[in-house]
Design a protein around this motif. Structure first.
Motif, mmCIF file in Angstrom:
data_model
loop_
_atom_site.group_PDB
_atom_site.id
_atom_site.type_symbol
_atom_site.label_atom_id
_atom_site.label_comp_id
_atom_site.label_asym_id
_atom_site.label_seq_id
_atom_site.Cartn_x
_atom_site.Cartn_y
_atom_site.Cartn_z
ATOM 1 N N TYR A 239 0.835 -1.205 0.000
ATOM 2 C CA TYR A 239 0.000 0.000 0.000
ATOM 3 C C TYR A 239 0.870 1.254 0.000
ATOM 4 C CZ TYR A 239 -3.799 3.191 1.137
ATOM 5 O OH TYR A 239 -4.714 4.215 1.086
ATOM 6 N N THR B 101 3.015 6.577 6.153
ATOM 7 C CA THR B 101 2.144 5.526 6.657
ATOM 8 C C THR B 101 1.764 5.765 8.104
ATOM 9 O OG1 THR B 101 3.095 3.943 5.125
ATOM 10 C CG2 THR B 101 2.070 3.054 7.098
ATOM 11 N N ASP C 143 -7.615 9.343 5.568
ATOM 12 C CA ASP C 143 -8.241 8.370 4.693
ATOM 13 C C ASP C 143 -7.277 7.208 4.414
ATOM 14 O OD1 ASP C 143 -10.638 7.800 3.138
ATOM 15 O OD2 ASP C 143 -9.252 7.938 1.411
ATOM 16 N N HIS C 144 -6.054 7.553 4.042
ATOM 17 C CA HIS C 144 -5.040 6.509 3.925
ATOM 18 C C HIS C 144 -4.930 5.747 5.254
ATOM 19 C CE1 HIS C 144 -3.495 7.382 -0.005
ATOM 20 N NE2 HIS C 144 -3.058 8.596 0.290
ATOM 21 N N GLY D 234 -7.050 5.112 7.577
ATOM 22 C CA GLY D 234 -8.128 4.150 7.831
ATOM 23 C C GLY D 234 -7.907 2.861 7.058
ATOM 24 N N ARG D 235 -7.479 3.024 5.808
ATOM 25 C CA ARG D 235 -7.254 1.805 5.020
ATOM 26 C C ARG D 235 -6.038 1.023 5.542
ATOM 27 N NH1 ARG D 235 -7.705 4.368 -0.765
ATOM 28 N NH2 ARG D 235 -8.070 6.297 0.415
ATOM 29 N N ASP E 199 -6.888 -1.099 8.669
ATOM 30 C CA ASP E 199 -7.517 -2.396 8.385
ATOM 31 C C ASP E 199 -6.491 -3.422 7.905
ATOM 32 O OD1 ASP E 199 -10.071 -1.697 9.170
ATOM 33 O OD2 ASP E 199 -10.593 -0.910 7.189
ATOM 34 N N ILE E 200 -5.622 -2.965 7.035
ATOM 35 C CA ILE E 200 -4.608 -3.889 6.522
ATOM 36 C C ILE E 200 -3.679 -4.358 7.637
ATOM 37 C CG2 ILE E 200 -2.637 -4.099 4.956
ATOM 38 C CD1 ILE E 200 -4.013 -1.935 3.196
#
Lengths: 250, 250, 250, 250, 250, 250
Positions: free
Chosen positions: E155, E171, E226-227, E229-230, E233-234
């Motif tokens: 990502y 990150t 927004d990044h 949040g994704r 989850d990962i």
């Protein structure tokens, strides 16, 4: 130039020209049924001395016991607890900073030492800073894990492929055969299996359960003194490059 | 039989016949203007290996840094703090007791190690007892200070008399000349005075103030490789006798 | 002049005239069936105070537990691990160097303390040097093992000969009879054998196996308060001489 | 019954009847211009021995240096770092648990020891549990801070009121005058102010800044040997009660 | 299932079904001019709790200070010395092994912790083995460095490319913006340079000299909640997989 | 103002206006059948953050494991040995003094921490003084044990009377119900007895023997989130007052 084979006036003179020193660090631990227990210390020592001679750089005495708790289920393996190894490295370095040494290249022969070695560096940085030592801010550490230099790895890939393994490797067994040609062990039986298993392990009992003869992933029957001689030259060159990089950086 | 040059099955086999091991312990410290910094470690190592070979006894890796705080005012001297050296000896011994070793003869090359070595022994006895270890009550330690064996001293008395001294002695310099014939230092000037002073000392600064070139009471110009060779044989025999006494006692 | 029986302005005044102090150090351990457990601490304390009074020298509090791991198989014996005793001596000395004390004469009552005491001195030298303390380079240590002063030994040779022994000796039992006349133990039976055996020992279990009642080589039935009184005077004089030598040296 | 004045067979016999022991713990630190530096150790020792005699209980050697970092700006004050005092208490107790002692009443003479003493107890509980020691779960600790027993406090309130203070108190000075009648210091001038200030303090420098002569809140000119004698009896009785409570509890 | 938010009977019940636990470990150190000092601890904590909730696995309290000596030249950075962090991890694990926990997944938020964490594991293995603890041979450790999971890295590569950097990364800044949306710092000026330099560093002073605002190789202006949040989850999924692998292995 | 949620330039700015910091310290240990294991850490953290917000004072990361050896016989309890907790507090404080922090208010949630916390303060004072650190003489420590503030105690007396108890108290359970309303445990049965017993205890095994469900003297069924909310405000105000007193004193 081995510190052990010099006089104190020699060292005083050396310090007028350089603050660098090479420190061999290894381990004393099982290396499978055909590998010698001193492999990690003796390889690191030979490479360090080799590099020191060609560079005219000082080489300190070898730290010949390392962090090898995971090998302790095999007879003859020795280990420092990590806390002891930190104290060893701390005292080693602090003795030398007191004389003016500032740049320390560790030539390392044992993967298991790496975490504790790096921990020790920061223990030292913290203490130098706290005590207001003259060396605070000036000391620099580097490590050359000789088996993982780019050219050593390239050689191993080509010569041994997947059978290189990660403990009792073809590379280190070859180097020992080159360095100690009279100490090839007499094996009662062929290595079985030829290529050892390769597992994640947890503590000494589990290590032995999953690697019953001590090797990890290697077939050291592929090793030879001839390979060892070529690997020695490569490893020495890579250690020299690491030392020059560490000592010439601003 | 050097532990470093054996495999783990070798050690397993050895332990079926003996629980004894010889441990070389020395120091890395100034030995005057003509003595090599590694003298104490390298002499102890050579004598230990010599005795081990003739006895068929296991010889562990060399503890090459000792307790030499008092030498720290001379460039290149290294030291463990006593507390670190206790931890080093503790871990060294405990690793080996875990495999079944029980009798440890230290072949020592440095007088300054003696107090800390003996302290370490009792630190270990206390810990074994407290933890209920299988080795508690069975571990035995001995030390052979090679320079003070009766026959070594007799030789030194006859060969060097009062000029033997007590640091950078004729005896140890001779032994190093025998062991490392290619490393005789080139001195810029004769030793001055020929026989070094001999004082009580207190800490590293005071040591240097009263022994300006590092020697204590010696005239190492009397040393020779020839003396060294004869001293080596005597010291090895005395170490062998100490080992046999330690390992055969009930 | 006991530190414990002085005020802080007294000490401040004393430091204007002297930086010396006498430190009694002993042990709390079995002394055979007829010897008192506190022998080593109480003898050292009495001699130190005796010397301090005659010299006008400061005497610190007694370190009354020592390194006596080897006596631990007898009820009531106490010990510090060597590492703890090093910390004790380190803190003791560092507290006093902070006030300006520089010369420390230990009056010692227990042979087993000697290695750890000497280890502690170098631990302190190393720390003072590393921390850049004002006392670095100026601190000096000495030890008077009262039982081994030349005149005490001469007296013992003449009075007790070979029955003096090396633990629970006639000398120390005599001194305790002089100092604590009301505490003579009532023995259920004569000492058996009259003169105790004298062996090399290894750890507490082995010590007891070879010295079943705790004594080493002595026949303390030869002791007397009268001998003790004369020994006290001799030991005090020898401690005084040691203090004067330590404090007047440049 | 002082352990130091008994033989090992005496202790073996005692352990057949009791597992209790009284441990005097004090300090060596300034007690104002008229108080003796050993006050805290010597008071605790006298009360412990007094209680031990009347109870027939064993009394161990005195821990005569305590945690007194905050007094270090006054000449002659000594201290263990808390970590060292924990090691001291740990070794003291562990030596005795090895013989079978299980219940330890500390008779304490110094408020500053309390936190470290309690910390040491849990360090010991943790170690006994971790090592599976036979004493785990059975060891019990108690402390009698002699100056804060209900009846000692009642006496102090009535005799000295607010001038009792909290360091160099009338109570402890009285006790020392009773115990050491020949050591009354000669003061150059009256105490000034008569009643010392009483502040919160932070570290040794701040302590001295707010308590310039070392006292906290006391007017020790009210002390007397006569008070001391009565306080001694009360304190001994209170220590006896604490010991009986600790040793008879299930 | 956070240990802190459960009762002891809950934990007793849990241990009947599982011996696994997730341990968040982070750091409290500068994260450049726009990153929050708690980034490493708070990210690790959130991911560990996220994984624990979905797995029904126990999550221990967060080790919120790590080994960050190299960040100490920036205000607000905190660090444990490596030796202290080893003691912290040792006590943390030993407390839990005493209750029956055996498999420990560390969810780590700080690269600088890795060497000391691994050192601590072997310190524990050595101690368990030496003390004959029931957990010896059964304890297993794993670590999930959340930022270096394969999918997190994929990502980051796609979203941030070379500007991800290696300290104060896009990150981790994104993740903090997602977790703590109200704490975006107000920067006085744009990041300069936009992408921070990336150098080898040696100790805290040198670190700051070559990375003047604290970042290494990153442009955290690319970060977004927004990044974050994704990435959350990962990272949680990758931690779950690591936990399942560690706890289901034989 | 939480340190974890600030940037390093923020901290640099803050240090221009204040050298004070609030440090939450708690424990992770059983709190009876209805109390959450994290009670002591989470209460201290919430009160510290509450006070920090209203004061504009910096709040450091929470020391969430404390000295709780005595709770170790209940599943899920964790503890640092006292020696480890001293090292933790030492490193925590020393990291911050290096940046210029000088006044440290600990908001404490666990009575068992108090002795070790105070021990740590003096360990730090001793080290700062010995190393000649710039912070020596300037560092000040305070502690607010939130449950024992005068107004908190007055509230508890009125609301809960004797059923407040001293572990798993009505007060702390109320505060947790207020702070973590979703984590009320479901009890299988009423508390039995309603009010828990209250005994002196010795080590973890004895603690459990006399307090079988973990509570001491409390009936936490009287707790409520409503009480908790009011107690929170009171405790925050008392912590604020303690901070202002510590930071404004000369």
């Amino acid at each position: 130039m081995r510190l052990q084979l010099r006089t104190w006036p020699d060292v005083e003179g050396y310090l007028g020209t350089s603050t660098g020193i090479i420190v061999p660090i290894g381990s004393t631990e099982q290396h499978g049924p055909s590998g010698l227990i001193g492999t990690d210390a003796l390889c690191a020592e030979a490479i360090a001395i080799g590099a020191g001679e060609r560079l005219g750089a000082m080489v300190g005495p070898t730290i010949n016991i390392g962090m090898a708790v995971h090998h302790m289920a095999f007879a003859g393996s020795m280990t420092y607890r990590p806390s002891t190894l930190i104290a060893v490295i701390r005292d080693y370095v602090m003795a030398l900073t007191a004389h003016g040494f500032r740049r320390f290249l560790f030539v390392n022969g044992h993967g298991g030492n790496i975490p504790t070695l790096q921990s020790a560096w920061y223990e030292i940085h913290a203490e130098l800073r706290q005590s207001g030592d003259a060396a605070a801010g000036a000391v620099r550490f580097g490590v050359q894990n000789w088996w993982s230099g780019a050219q050593v790895k390239a050689y191993a890939d080509e010569a041994f492929g997947a059978a290189e393994g990660s403990h009792a490797t073809c590379t280190e067994i070859s180097l020992m055969q080159f360095l100690y040609p009279d100490h090839a062990p007499v094996l009662a039986a062929p290595l079985d299996p030829a290529v050892a298993p390769h597992h994640t392990f947890h503590g000494p009992e589990h290590y032995r359960a999953v690697h019953p003869d001590g090797r990890i992933g290697s077939d050291p029957s592929l090793a030879s003194a001839d390979h060892g001689g070529r690997l020695f030259d490569i490893a020495v060159m890579e250690a020299m490059a690491a030392y020059e990089k560490l000592t010439t950086a601003e």
